[in-house]
Design a protein around this motif. Structure first.
Motif, PDB file in Angstrom:
ATOM      1  N   VAL A 129       8.445  55.220  19.404  1.00 15.43           N
ATOM      2  CA  VAL A 129       9.612  55.198  19.470  1.00 15.43           C
ATOM      3  C   VAL A 129      10.696  56.515  19.866  1.00 15.43           C
ATOM      4  CG1 VAL A 129      11.733  54.398  20.002  1.00 15.43           C
ATOM      5  CG2 VAL A 129       9.837  52.700  19.433  1.00 15.43           C
ATOM      6  N   ARG A 130      10.182  57.180  18.933  1.00 10.79           N
ATOM      7  CA  ARG A 130      10.944  58.979  17.888  1.00 10.79           C
ATOM      8  C   ARG A 130      10.746  59.294  19.300  1.00 10.79           C
ATOM      9  NH1 ARG A 130      15.088  59.092  15.612  1.00 10.79           N
ATOM     10  NH2 ARG A 130      15.066  57.399  13.548  1.00 10.79           N
ATOM     11  N   PRO A 131       9.796  60.240  19.603  1.00  9.88           N
ATOM     12  CA  PRO A 131       8.840  60.632  20.736  1.00  9.88           C
ATOM     13  C   PRO A 131       9.903  60.669  21.920  1.00  9.88           C
ATOM     14  CG  PRO A 131       6.507  59.801  19.975  1.00  9.88           C
ATOM     15  CD  PRO A 131       7.828  59.497  18.983  1.00  9.88           C
ATOM     16  N   LEU A 132       9.445  59.506  22.012  1.00 11.35           N
ATOM     17  CA  LEU A 132      10.226  58.340  23.894  1.00 11.35           C
ATOM     18  C   LEU A 132      11.621  58.588  23.661  1.00 11.35           C
ATOM     19  CD1 LEU A 132       8.925  56.941  25.925  1.00 11.35           C
ATOM     20  CD2 LEU A 132       9.504  55.011  25.245  1.00 11.35           C
ATOM     21  N   LEU A 133      12.071  58.480  22.416  1.00  7.67           N
ATOM     22  CA  LEU A 133      13.889  58.846  22.099  1.00  7.67           C
ATOM     23  C   LEU A 133      14.402  60.614  22.666  1.00  7.67           C
ATOM     24  CD1 LEU A 133      15.141  57.162  19.962  1.00  7.67           C
ATOM     25  CD2 LEU A 133      16.117  56.813  21.000  1.00  7.67           C
ATOM     26  N   ALA A 134      13.138  61.327  21.941  1.00 12.23           N
ATOM     27  CA  ALA A 134      13.255  62.481  22.025  1.00 12.23           C
ATOM     28  C   ALA A 134      13.055  63.420  23.342  1.00 12.23           C
ATOM     29  CB  ALA A 134      12.588  63.419  21.133  1.00 12.23           C
ATOM     30  N   GLU A 135      12.274  62.640  24.347  1.00 10.29           N
ATOM     31  CA  GLU A 135      11.939  62.846  25.740  1.00 10.29           C
ATOM     32  C   GLU A 135      13.316  62.529  25.952  1.00 10.29           C
ATOM     33  OE1 GLU A 135      10.274  64.501  27.437  1.00 10.29           O
ATOM     34  OE2 GLU A 135      10.976  63.865  29.818  1.00 10.29           O
ATOM     35  N   PHE A 136      14.098  61.283  26.254  1.00 16.36           N
ATOM     36  CA  PHE A 136      14.961  60.473  26.680  1.00 16.36           C
ATOM     37  C   PHE A 136      16.761  61.421  26.575  1.00 16.36           C
ATOM     38  CE2 PHE A 136      18.858  57.461  27.071  1.00 16.36           C
ATOM     39  CZ  PHE A 136      18.855  56.856  28.537  1.00 16.36           C
ATOM     40  N   ASP A 137      16.292  62.041  25.145  1.00 13.85           N
ATOM     41  CA  ASP A 137      17.714  62.076  24.986  1.00 13.85           C
ATOM     42  C   ASP A 137      18.001  63.895  25.483  1.00 13.85           C
ATOM     43  OD1 ASP A 137      19.310  60.780  23.255  1.00 13.85           O
ATOM     44  OD2 ASP A 137      17.748  61.267  21.494  1.00 13.85           O
ATOM     45  N   ARG A 188       5.804  57.450  42.152  1.00 12.93           N
ATOM     46  CA  ARG A 188       4.847  56.540  41.584  1.00 12.93           C
ATOM     47  C   ARG A 188       5.645  56.313  40.250  1.00 12.93           C
ATOM     48  NH1 ARG A 188      -1.522  56.105  42.465  1.00 12.93           N
ATOM     49  NH2 ARG A 188      -1.487  54.053  40.935  1.00 12.93           N
ATOM     50  N   ILE A 189       4.964  55.047  39.650  1.00  8.65           N
ATOM     51  CA  ILE A 189       5.267  54.858  38.067  1.00  8.65           C
ATOM     52  C   ILE A 189       3.789  53.380  37.994  1.00  8.65           C
ATOM     53  CG2 ILE A 189       6.683  52.906  36.631  1.00  8.65           C
ATOM     54  CD1 ILE A 189       8.437  55.154  37.726  1.00  8.65           C
ATOM     55  N   TYR A 190       3.679  54.563  37.013  1.00 12.03           N
ATOM     56  CA  TYR A 190       1.992  54.189  36.544  1.00 12.03           C
ATOM     57  C   TYR A 190       1.687  53.024  35.828  1.00 12.03           C
ATOM     58  CZ  TYR A 190       0.318  58.206  38.263  1.00 12.03           C
ATOM     59  OH  TYR A 190      -0.455  59.040  39.646  1.00 12.03           O
ATOM     60  N   ASP A 191       2.502  52.313  35.381  1.00 16.99           N
ATOM     61  CA  ASP A 191       2.763  51.143  34.380  1.00 16.99           C
ATOM     62  C   ASP A 191       4.620  50.207  34.162  1.00 16.99           C
ATOM     63  OD1 ASP A 191       2.595  49.450  32.247  1.00 16.99           O
ATOM     64  OD2 ASP A 191       2.540  50.802  30.746  1.00 16.99           O
ATOM     65  N   THR A 192       4.196  49.600  35.763  1.00 21.32           N
ATOM     66  CA  THR A 192       5.362  49.031  35.885  1.00 21.32           C
ATOM     67  C   THR A 192       5.839  48.040  34.619  1.00 21.32           C
ATOM     68  OG1 THR A 192       4.094  47.718  37.425  1.00 21.32           O
ATOM     69  CG2 THR A 192       5.075  49.758  38.657  1.00 21.32           C
ATOM     70  N   THR A 193       4.376  47.462  34.520  1.00 25.22           N
ATOM     71  CA  THR A 193       4.755  46.124  33.605  1.00 25.22           C
ATOM     72  C   THR A 193       5.245  46.244  31.905  1.00 25.22           C
ATOM     73  OG1 THR A 193       1.964  45.585  32.990  1.00 25.22           O
ATOM     74  CG2 THR A 193       3.398  44.593  35.026  1.00 25.22           C
ATOM     75  N   SER A 194       5.098  47.643  31.592  1.00 21.34           N
ATOM     76  CA  SER A 194       5.325  48.248  29.648  1.00 21.34           C
ATOM     77  C   SER A 194       6.439  47.346  29.465  1.00 21.34           C
ATOM     78  CB  SER A 194       5.615  49.509  29.895  1.00 21.34           C
ATOM     79  OG  SER A 194       5.628  49.703  28.523  1.00 21.34           O
ATOM     80  N   GLY A 195       6.234  46.798  28.051  1.00 17.78           N
ATOM     81  CA  GLY A 195       7.351  46.678  27.452  1.00 17.78           C
ATOM     82  C   GLY A 195       7.846  47.466  26.238  1.00 17.78           C
ATOM     83  N   LEU A 196       8.124  48.596  26.568  1.00 15.34           N
ATOM     84  CA  LEU A 196       8.792  49.395  25.867  1.00 15.34           C
ATOM     85  C   LEU A 196       9.499  50.871  26.937  1.00 15.34           C
ATOM     86  CD1 LEU A 196       9.297  50.621  23.417  1.00 15.34           C
ATOM     87  CD2 LEU A 196       7.159  52.467  23.163  1.00 15.34           C
ATOM     88  N   LYS A 197      11.036  50.393  26.611  1.00 13.34           N
ATOM     89  CA  LYS A 197      11.760  51.275  27.213  1.00 13.34           C
ATOM     90  C   LYS A 197      12.337  51.718  27.213  1.00 13.34           C
ATOM     91  CE  LYS A 197      10.452  48.901  31.861  1.00 13.34           C
ATOM     92  NZ  LYS A 197      10.548  47.160  31.783  1.00 13.34           N
ATOM     93  N   ILE A 198      13.888  52.659  27.688  1.00 16.19           N
ATOM     94  CA  ILE A 198      15.157  53.150  26.355  1.00 16.19           C
ATOM     95  C   ILE A 198      15.840  53.104  28.295  1.00 16.19           C
ATOM     96  CG2 ILE A 198      16.062  54.903  25.688  1.00 16.19           C
ATOM     97  CD1 ILE A 198      13.846  55.713  24.076  1.00 16.19           C
ATOM     98  N   MET A 199      16.772  52.324  28.262  1.00 13.42           N
ATOM     99  CA  MET A 199      17.266  52.420  28.838  1.00 13.42           C
ATOM    100  C   MET A 199      19.019  52.500  28.938  1.00 13.42           C
ATOM    101  SD  MET A 199      17.278  47.682  30.076  1.00 13.42           S
ATOM    102  CE  MET A 199      15.439  47.420  29.747  1.00 13.42           C
ATOM    103  N   GLY A 200      19.796  53.495  29.917  1.00 12.44           N
ATOM    104  CA  GLY A 200      20.400  54.439  28.972  1.00 12.44           C
ATOM    105  C   GLY A 200      21.482  53.310  29.399  1.00 12.44           C
ATOM    106  N   ARG A 201      23.048  53.274  28.957  1.00 13.25           N
ATOM    107  CA  ARG A 201      24.008  52.451  29.745  1.00 13.25           C
ATOM    108  C   ARG A 201      24.529  52.611  30.608  1.00 13.25           C
ATOM    109  NH1 ARG A 201      27.460  49.973  26.728  1.00 13.25           N
ATOM    110  NH2 ARG A 201      29.641  49.566  27.279  1.00 13.25           N
ATOM    111  N   GLN A 202      24.563  53.303  31.304  1.00  5.21           N
ATOM    112  CA  GLN A 202      24.551  53.987  33.077  1.00  5.21           C
ATOM    113  C   GLN A 202      23.829  52.615  33.340  1.00  5.21           C
ATOM    114  OE1 GLN A 202      23.493  55.897  30.826  1.00  5.21           O
ATOM    115  NE2 GLN A 202      22.054  56.805  31.781  1.00  5.21           N
ATOM    116  N   THR A 203      23.055  51.786  33.198  1.00  3.25           N
ATOM    117  CA  THR A 203      21.823  51.027  33.751  1.00  3.25           C
ATOM    118  C   THR A 203      22.137  50.053  33.804  1.00  3.25           C
ATOM    119  OG1 THR A 203      20.234  51.152  32.325  1.00  3.25           O
ATOM    120  CG2 THR A 203      19.773  52.930  34.149  1.00  3.25           C
ATOM    121  N   PHE A 204      23.022  49.774  32.495  1.00  2.00           N
ATOM    122  CA  PHE A 204      23.173  48.392  32.047  1.00  2.00           C
ATOM    123  C   PHE A 204      23.757  47.275  33.234  1.00  2.00           C
ATOM    124  CE2 PHE A 204      23.334  49.524  27.283  1.00  2.00           C
ATOM    125  CZ  PHE A 204      22.682  50.228  26.817  1.00  2.00           C
TER     126      PHE A 204
END
Lengths: 234, 122
Positions: free
Chosen positions: A93-101, A144-160
């Protein structure tokens, strides 16, 4: 906040929560116990996670929706979702968060397939489904989104808000297309996923027929809904 | 079947499809039920439009059940009624679902203590 939807995951949920809290000590952890019949709620006692108990099983999509509603009301900036079966390594999750940030994405998906761009390690039926939905997302949303069913996601507040203003099945291809057509930026980041060691998949044999039909219908309706919403707001 | 009959059948199918899609969009018909109605209606419309299919279905149905052509009228009414009933079930189900989610958020706890941002909201 990290949200973990759980249905009959007593065997793994405590270990998952403990690992998340060790890897991400600055994050609150919310477990949505989706009407489990087993000891999922009991094993979380003393774990430090917030537990939201659905009195009956509402399904994965509604459990995620509860998490989004909770995050909205709690004023959280980001919502990280991961699976309760232990397949996702919280260390990823850390590297994912770093990319998201870096601010390039509104939703970032932890993707099993974006790096190698093929589905060679999944059963044939599922492979066809993943290929189909990945292609449909590209055709309808232009990316294209390769993994449409992944359960690991980070969502920003603007998408809530858009995620709770309309209904989705499992927050998979239909939700991605809806959000992308609304102009949200959705990206993928490579992760690895462990093999499930306990419990069973949420998809039964029958749902392998029902799920694609429902998702395709919702994908088309999501497309229409997103276009109508855009017209209304512009 | 006459041309007029086919046109009427297709028109009824289109109305049913539009109604079902409208209900699903408004979250008033569960998409799982909706898929069945959409596929069923599309199948019926295909049978009406393709003459060899219509002939085959007519021959089979007459051979199996000796029913008058007018029996299609109550069948159409029954289908519309089914959509209405399932829409009502979905509306009730959605209310239960929202109640369940609200209760879950309000009673969300950490280590047995109540700790819920949901409860702080008006």
């Amino acid at each position: 906040m990290v949200a973990i939807p759980a249905y009959n995951e007593a065997a793994t949920i405590r270990a998952v929560v403990d690992r998340v809290r060790a890897e991400l000590p600055d994050c609150d952890v919310l477990v949505i116990n989706d009407g489990s019949d087993d000891d999922t709620a009991a094993v979380l006692a003393g774990s430090g996670a917030v537990v939201a108990d659905h009195l009956c099983n509402l399904g994965y999509g509604r459990a995620i929706q509860t998490a989004v509603l909770y995050a909205t009301r709690g004023g959280y900036d980001r919502l990280i979702t991961l699976d309760a079966d232990g397949q996702h390594d919280p260390a990823q999750v850390r590297p994912l968060l770093a990319e998201f940030d870096q601010g390039r994405w509104d939703i970032l998906i932890g993707s099993r397939y974006v790096a190698r761009q093929k589905y060679d390690d999944v059963p044939i039926g599922r492979r066809v489904g993943m290929q189909l939905f990945s292609t449909l997302v590209r055709l309808t949303a232009g990316r294209r989104i390769y993994d449409t069913t992944s359960g690991l996601k980070i969502m920003g507040r603007q998408t809530f808000a858009p995620l709770t203003n309309w209904q989705f099945i499992d927050f998979h291809a239909e939700a991605l297309v809806y959000l992308m057509r609304l102009g949200f930026r959705i990206g993928e980041f490579p992760i690895t996923v462990a093999t499930r060691s306990h419990g069973q998949s949420m998809y039964s044999t029958l749902s392998h027929v029902k799920y694609p039909l429902k998702t395709m219908l919702m994908l088309v309706l999501g497309l229409v809904q997103a276009n109508l919403t855009r017209k209304r707001t512009s | 079947m006459t041309i007029a009959g086919v046109v009427l059948g297709v028109a009824i199918g289109v109305v049913l499809l539009l109604w079902v899609v409208h209900l699903i969009r408004g979250d008033r018909l569960y998409v799982g039920y909706g898929v069945i109605f959409v596929l069923g209606t599309l199948a019926a419309m295909t049978v009406l439009i393709v003459p060899p299919l219509l002939d085959a279905v007519t021959r089979t149905s007459v051979a199996l059940l000796s029913v008058p052509a007018l029996s299609i009228v109550p069948l159409v009414i029954f289908t519309f009624l089914m959509v209405y009933v399932f829409a009502q079930i979905t509306i009730l189900s959605n209310r239960v679902m929202r109640l369940t989610q609200e209760l879950a958020m309000r009673s969300a706890r950490r280590d047995g203590e109540l700790e819920s941002p949901a409860a702080e909201q008006p």
